[in-house]
Design an enzyme around this catalytic site. Structure first.
Site, mmCIF file in Angstrom:
data_model
loop_
_atom_site.group_PDB
_atom_site.id
_atom_site.type_symbol
_atom_site.label_atom_id
_atom_site.label_comp_id
_atom_site.label_asym_id
_atom_site.label_seq_id
_atom_site.Cartn_x
_atom_site.Cartn_y
_atom_site.Cartn_z
ATOM 1 N N LEU A 13 68.775 51.761 223.303
ATOM 2 C CA LEU A 13 69.649 52.927 223.264
ATOM 3 C C LEU A 13 69.070 54.065 224.093
ATOM 4 O O LEU A 13 69.791 54.762 224.806
ATOM 5 C CB LEU A 13 69.853 53.365 221.808
ATOM 6 C CG LEU A 13 70.697 54.605 221.532
ATOM 7 C CD1 LEU A 13 72.073 54.499 222.186
ATOM 8 C CD2 LEU A 13 70.824 54.831 220.028
ATOM 9 N N ASP A 32 57.815 58.116 224.159
ATOM 10 C CA ASP A 32 57.669 56.748 223.674
ATOM 11 C C ASP A 32 56.202 56.354 223.822
ATOM 12 O O ASP A 32 55.469 56.966 224.609
ATOM 13 C CB ASP A 32 58.556 55.782 224.467
ATOM 14 C CG ASP A 32 59.015 54.592 223.626
ATOM 15 O OD1 ASP A 32 58.141 53.852 223.135
ATOM 16 O OD2 ASP A 32 60.227 54.401 223.476
ATOM 17 N N ASP A 49 52.530 58.746 220.171
ATOM 18 C CA ASP A 49 52.856 57.982 218.967
ATOM 19 C C ASP A 49 53.708 58.874 218.073
ATOM 20 O O ASP A 49 53.231 59.879 217.541
ATOM 21 C CB ASP A 49 51.566 57.571 218.259
ATOM 22 C CG ASP A 49 51.812 56.836 216.951
ATOM 23 O OD1 ASP A 49 52.976 56.634 216.574
ATOM 24 O OD2 ASP A 49 50.809 56.464 216.299
ATOM 25 N N LEU A 69 65.562 58.486 218.166
ATOM 26 C CA LEU A 69 65.948 57.085 218.269
ATOM 27 C C LEU A 69 64.837 56.137 217.843
ATOM 28 O O LEU A 69 65.113 54.972 217.529
ATOM 29 C CB LEU A 69 66.326 56.745 219.715
ATOM 30 C CG LEU A 69 67.288 57.678 220.452
ATOM 31 C CD1 LEU A 69 67.474 57.193 221.890
ATOM 32 C CD2 LEU A 69 68.626 57.765 219.738
ATOM 33 N N TYR A 134 65.865 47.021 207.186
ATOM 34 C CA TYR A 134 66.145 47.969 208.262
ATOM 35 C C TYR A 134 67.203 48.975 207.813
ATOM 36 O O TYR A 134 67.054 50.191 208.007
ATOM 37 C CB TYR A 134 66.609 47.224 209.511
ATOM 38 C CG TYR A 134 67.133 48.116 210.608
ATOM 39 C CD1 TYR A 134 66.276 48.894 211.373
ATOM 40 C CD2 TYR A 134 68.500 48.180 210.897
ATOM 41 C CE1 TYR A 134 66.761 49.719 212.386
ATOM 42 C CE2 TYR A 134 68.993 48.992 211.900
ATOM 43 C CZ TYR A 134 68.119 49.761 212.639
ATOM 44 O OH TYR A 134 68.605 50.573 213.634
ATOM 45 N N LYS A 138 67.174 53.224 207.319
ATOM 46 C CA LYS A 138 68.134 54.177 207.875
ATOM 47 C C LYS A 138 68.788 55.009 206.781
ATOM 48 O O LYS A 138 69.044 56.213 206.964
ATOM 49 C CB LYS A 138 69.188 53.431 208.696
ATOM 50 C CG LYS A 138 68.639 52.844 209.993
ATOM 51 C CD LYS A 138 68.023 53.906 210.885
ATOM 52 C CE LYS A 138 67.567 53.372 212.225
ATOM 53 N NZ LYS A 138 66.982 54.429 213.080
ATOM 54 N N SER A 163 77.666 48.341 216.788
ATOM 55 C CA SER A 163 77.263 47.313 217.758
ATOM 56 C C SER A 163 77.216 47.908 219.163
ATOM 57 O O SER A 163 78.185 47.802 219.926
ATOM 58 C CB SER A 163 78.228 46.125 217.703
ATOM 59 O OG SER A 163 78.277 45.587 216.397
ATOM 60 N N ARG A 172 83.113 39.783 215.042
ATOM 61 C CA ARG A 172 82.804 40.997 214.285
ATOM 62 C C ARG A 172 82.863 42.222 215.187
ATOM 63 O O ARG A 172 83.349 43.282 214.778
ATOM 64 C CB ARG A 172 81.426 40.880 213.651
ATOM 65 C CG ARG A 172 80.866 42.200 213.112
ATOM 66 C CD ARG A 172 79.501 42.033 212.481
ATOM 67 N NE ARG A 172 78.828 43.304 212.274
ATOM 68 C CZ ARG A 172 77.949 43.846 213.107
ATOM 69 N NH1 ARG A 172 77.615 43.218 214.241
ATOM 70 N NH2 ARG A 172 77.383 45.001 212.830
#
Length: 270
Positions: A13, A32, A49, A69, A134, A138, A163, A172
């Site tokens: 993303l 990142d 980090d 993200l 996961y 969230k 998705s 789906r």
């Protein structure tokens, strides 16, 4: 000149938003632990980090908006998800608070409500029904976001990304697909949104079969354009096979991982 910090900028993303959110009126600070390559115009590379609170406080200097993200991005054993995703989200919100950054856009996931059946339209009031560990991380992130809005006055958006793919590849996704174009548009609208406290918005394109209701944030002016139905013929011919729950739930294949319950009872639960 607005400065936007994007955590997890090397991820799937993040790479799309790095290109899509760039414009002449802002600087993107890309953070990142992975290699981010050479910075482009109005880009700042920040290798850090994101679980390290002092490093994150430093990274917040001069930042106007955080787009968070960074996470382990898919279903995995508990030991993989915890404590990583929890530590990441805490460090980002706490660093933003300490640095005086007032707006955070948190990339949540439809996996936080993944066990809701696809045939049911869901809005921001539905029960949290994580598809796995996961999804639990969230859901916890959304709770933390709510705390930082209520207790510390941050303006927070929780984007339940579904998705996010270049194109839908299974049945789906005819419901859950979020195109790259619409994903960029949604995060842009969250960055530019009028003053707000806390909200949840579903990241889903204008799919004929979409079963999410974003009417509570009409003021956000998120107007997706892509429609997964345009890919129906290709999916019928070449679509990826789905497990017993994957084609019936918002969370798809993550719901199938390790499932040992009663499918009908789970899908009929309120």
């Amino acid at each position: 000149m607005q400065r936007i910090l994007i955590t997890g900028a090397a991820g799937r993303l993040g790479r799309v938003l790095r290109n899509g959110l760039a414009n002449a009126d802002r600087t993107l600070r890309l953070l990142d632990i992975a290699n981010l390559g050479t910075p482009g115009d109005r880009e700042e590379i920040w290798n850090a980090d994101a679980t390290n609170l002092p490093e994150m406080i430093e990274a917040m200097d001069g930042v106007d908006v955080v787009v968070h993200l960074a996470a382990f991005p898919e279903e995995a054993p508990w030991e993989t998800i915890f404590p990583l995703n929890y530590s990441l989200t805490y460090a980002v919100f706490e660093a933003a608070r300490r640095a005086g950054v007032k707006r955070v856009v948190f990339a949540s996931s439809v996996q936080a409500v993944g066990f809701h059946p696809l045939e049911k339209t869901i809005d921001e009031t539905v029960r949290i029904r994580p598809s796995g560990y996961y999804g639990v991380s969230k859901a916890c992130g959304e709770a933390l976001a709510s705390l930082y809005a209520d207790k510390y006055g941050l303006s927070v958006a929780c984007v339940r990304v579904a998705s996010f793919e270049p194109k839908p590849t299974d049945m789906r996704m005819l419901s859950t697909w979020l195109s790259h174009e619409d994903g960029i548009h949604l995060f842009e609208q969250c960055i530019k949104a009028p003053e707000h406290h806390y909200y949840v918005v579903y990241g889903v394109s204008r799919n004929t079969r979409a079963r999410v209701d974003n009417s509570h944030v009409a003021w956000l002016k998120f107007k997706p354009r892509s429609n997964a139905e345009d890919y129906l013929a290709d999916i019928l011919k070449n679509g990826e096979p789905l497990g017993p729950l994957a084609g019936k739930t918002q969370g798809g294949g993550a719901c199938d991982v390790g499932f040992s319950g009663d499918i009908e009872k789970t899908l009929s639960a309120p």
